[in-house]
Design an enzyme around this catalytic site. Structure first.
Site, short mmCIF file in Angstrom:
data_model
loop_
_atom_site.label_atom_id
_atom_site.label_comp_id
_atom_site.label_asym_id
_atom_site.label_seq_id
_atom_site.Cartn_x
_atom_site.Cartn_y
_atom_site.Cartn_z
N TYR A 126 0.76 -1.12 -0.12
CA TYR A 126 0.03 0.05 0.14
C TYR A 126 0.77 1.32 -0.19
O TYR A 126 0.79 2.05 -1.00
CB TYR A 126 -0.88 0.06 1.10
CG TYR A 126 -1.57 1.21 1.37
CD1 TYR A 126 -2.76 1.97 0.53
CD2 TYR A 126 -1.18 1.86 2.55
CE1 TYR A 126 -2.92 3.29 0.94
CE2 TYR A 126 -1.80 3.24 2.86
CZ TYR A 126 -2.72 3.90 2.00
OH TYR A 126 -3.19 5.07 2.14
N PHE A 168 -2.06 11.43 8.37
CA PHE A 168 -1.79 10.45 9.43
C PHE A 168 -3.17 9.76 9.46
O PHE A 168 -3.93 9.57 8.75
CB PHE A 168 -1.05 11.20 10.71
CG PHE A 168 0.42 11.35 10.24
CD1 PHE A 168 0.84 12.33 9.25
CD2 PHE A 168 1.29 10.58 10.93
CE1 PHE A 168 1.98 12.27 9.10
CE2 PHE A 168 2.69 10.81 10.62
CZ PHE A 168 3.18 11.56 9.64
N HIS A 196 -10.29 -0.61 11.01
CA HIS A 196 -9.57 0.48 11.86
C HIS A 196 -10.15 0.59 13.23
O HIS A 196 -11.16 0.09 13.81
CB HIS A 196 -10.09 1.79 11.10
CG HIS A 196 -9.48 2.10 9.91
ND1 HIS A 196 -10.07 1.78 8.67
CD2 HIS A 196 -8.32 2.35 9.67
CE1 HIS A 196 -9.23 1.87 7.59
NE2 HIS A 196 -8.03 2.37 8.04
N PHE A 248 -3.67 -5.92 18.42
CA PHE A 248 -2.54 -6.30 17.53
C PHE A 248 -1.07 -6.27 17.92
O PHE A 248 -0.54 -5.35 17.44
CB PHE A 248 -2.86 -6.21 16.13
CG PHE A 248 -4.23 -6.65 15.40
CD1 PHE A 248 -4.29 -7.87 15.48
CD2 PHE A 248 -4.90 -5.64 14.75
CE1 PHE A 248 -5.53 -8.56 15.00
CE2 PHE A 248 -5.92 -6.23 14.34
CZ PHE A 248 -6.42 -7.55 14.38
N ARG A 289 -0.18 5.91 17.14
CA ARG A 289 -0.46 6.61 15.92
C ARG A 289 -0.82 8.13 16.18
O ARG A 289 -1.15 8.37 17.05
CB ARG A 289 -1.72 5.82 15.30
CG ARG A 289 -1.33 4.53 14.90
CD ARG A 289 -0.61 4.30 13.45
NE ARG A 289 -0.23 3.19 12.97
CZ ARG A 289 0.76 2.55 13.50
NH1 ARG A 289 1.64 2.88 14.41
NH2 ARG A 289 1.11 1.10 12.93
N SER A 327 0.63 -7.54 10.03
CA SER A 327 1.42 -7.37 9.04
C SER A 327 1.62 -5.78 8.73
O SER A 327 0.51 -5.24 8.59
CB SER A 327 1.21 -7.92 7.65
OG SER A 327 1.10 -9.49 8.06
N ASP A 358 2.42 -3.35 10.40
CA ASP A 358 2.19 -2.05 11.38
C ASP A 358 3.59 -1.38 11.87
O ASP A 358 4.55 -2.27 12.33
CB ASP A 358 1.54 -2.74 12.62
CG ASP A 358 0.06 -2.67 12.36
OD1 ASP A 358 -0.55 -1.79 11.48
OD2 ASP A 358 -0.63 -3.29 13.23
N1 UDP Z 1 -5.42 -2.09 15.91
C1 UDP Z 1 -5.66 -2.91 16.75
N2 UDP Z 1 -6.76 -3.87 16.73
C2 UDP Z 1 -7.81 -3.73 15.94
C3 UDP Z 1 -7.59 -2.71 15.09
C4 UDP Z 1 -6.36 -2.06 15.09
O1 UDP Z 1 -4.80 -3.61 17.98
O2 UDP Z 1 -8.84 -4.31 15.74
C5 UDP Z 1 -4.15 -1.38 16.05
C6 UDP Z 1 -3.34 -1.54 14.76
O3 UDP Z 1 -2.68 -2.64 15.11
C7 UDP Z 1 -2.58 -0.27 14.99
C8 UDP Z 1 -3.40 0.62 15.51
O4 UDP Z 1 -4.35 -0.21 16.13
O5 UDP Z 1 -1.53 -0.26 15.63
C9 UDP Z 1 -4.31 1.67 14.31
O6 UDP Z 1 -4.76 0.91 13.25
P1 UDP Z 1 -5.76 1.34 12.16
O7 UDP Z 1 -6.00 0.09 11.46
O8 UDP Z 1 -6.91 2.08 12.60
O9 UDP Z 1 -4.80 2.16 11.28
P2 UDP Z 1 -3.21 2.25 10.79
O10 UDP Z 1 -2.52 2.82 11.55
O11 UDP Z 1 -3.16 0.85 10.27
O12 UDP Z 1 -3.67 2.86 9.38
#
Ligand code: UDP
Length: 329
Positions: free
Chosen positions: A143, A171, A191, A215, A228, A290, A292
């Site tokens: 991506y 962001f 998300h 995760f 984040r 994957s 992150d």
């Molecule tokens: N995350 C999580 N559990 C979930 C969804 C997201 O722990 O069910 C974590 C994810 O691993 C990341 C953060 O939340 O560290 C933000 O994830 P998101 O998918 O919202 O945005 P990204 O940073 O991937 O664009």
């Protein structure tokens, strides 16, 4: 002077459409509805909405000419990092190949003003924080690579063909519009914030959802979970208007981070969701996801200085409060 919003039915696109319409800017939307929702856009004779793909040059050119488009916001992309590992072909095709077709079509139609939706995912692992626009770009995911490839394409097309563009590196988009009419919704949802709030809603409706999955809690961060930079979608919408103004005023092609310069961990977001909703959120720890990156937050100083960008939602509490107002409905 009509602005085309490509991908205007998506989460950021539909908020941007609402924001720009409120500012009185004439718009036309083009979306293939692969991930966006028609009902996120108003039914109005003043807002043409056309179903089409940015890779369909003929249909796109017809749309651009019919609506006398003078500048384009390009938000039409796939954006799920984990999915891009399973299906890189689809990501490169949609995000890169189709964007080249789009750029060629714009030039054919003599349109040379563009605002592009880029992402902090193009940086890869930060060498210093907050990330600034000068930070090297070494994306960790297909991506991120597909978006970085477009940034190269834009720079080369600008040099060779007189295209003028602004690339906005978002962001983490979050929150819902101030009226609570539009909110964050993806199909499937991946998300953090919408998943958390949906879980709370189920709990409040007497269902017994499984614990919320974090995760990875073994990252090199103070509480072990990823950090984040959450930026309110209404503030992203504001940045699109400012970027359009900048390009209209003859500004040189440029790249801007849209970050708040401050990050929150997954656990901090969960605690804030508990505070805002008044519900405890049980969690379970799963392996890392994957792609992150442990910590991502970026400086919006350049956007503040050159675009005049001033985020209104500067703390996590106000972002989650606005998201919760929409989810609760
Ligand atoms: N995350 C999580 N559990 C979930 C969804 C997201 O722990 O069910 C974590 C994810 O691993 C990341 C953060 O939340 O560290 C933000 O994830 P998101 O998918 O919202 O945005 P990204 O940073 O991937 O664009």
């Amino acid at each position: 002077m009509t602005i085309a919003v490509l991908g205007g039915a998506g989460y950021i696109g539909s908020h941007t459409v609402k924001y720009l319409r409120a500012a009185g800017i004439p718009l036309a939307v083009y979306d293939n509805f692969s991930t966006g929702f028609r009902e996120s856009l108003p039914d109005s004779p003043e807002l043409p909405v056309v179903s089409g793909d940015i890779g369909d040059a003929e249909r796109l050119a017809h749309f651009l000419r019919q609506h006398q488009i003078t500048a384009v916001l390009h938000l039409a992309a796939l954006s799920v990092v984990a999915e891009s590992f399973d299906n890189p072909r689809r990501y490169y095709h949609n995000n890169f190949v189709a964007t080249q077709t789009l750029l060629d079509t714009l030039l054919t139609c003599d349109i040379r003003q563009l605002v592009f939706s880029s992402t902090c995912a193009i940086y890869g692992k930060p060498r210093q924080l907050p990330l600034t626009e000068e930070h090297p770009c070494q994306p960790d995911s297909p991506y991120g690579c597909s978006k970085l490839a477009v940034e190269h394409l834009l720079a080369d097309y600008a040099r060779a063909y007189g295209l003028r563009y602004v690339s906005l590196r978002y962001f983490n988009a979050s929150g819902a519009d101030p009226d609570g009419e539009l909110g964050e919704r993806h199909q499937p949802e991946t998300h953090l914030i919408p998943l958390l709030l949906e879980r709370v809603r189920q709990q409040q409706n007497g269902l017994n959802p499984p614990p919320f999955t974090i995760f990875g809690d073994d990252y090199p961060t103070p509480d072990g979970t990823c950090i984040r930079d959450y930026v309110h979608v209404w503030d992203l919408a504001q940045a699109h208007q400012l970027a359009l103004d900048y390009v209209h005023a003859g500004g040189a092609s440029n790249i801007f981070n849209l970050g708040q310069g401050q990050g929150y961990s997954v656990r901090e977001v969960i605690q804030m969701a508990e505070a805002v909703t008044g519900e405890p959120i049980p969690v379970a720890i799963a392996p890392r996801r994957s792609g992150d990156t442990p910590v991502l937050y970026g400086s919006g100083a350049k956007a503040a200085e050159l675009l005049g960008w001033r985020p209104a939602y500067t703390d996590l509490h106000s972002i989650l409060t606005s998201a919760w107002r929409w989810h609760r409905q």
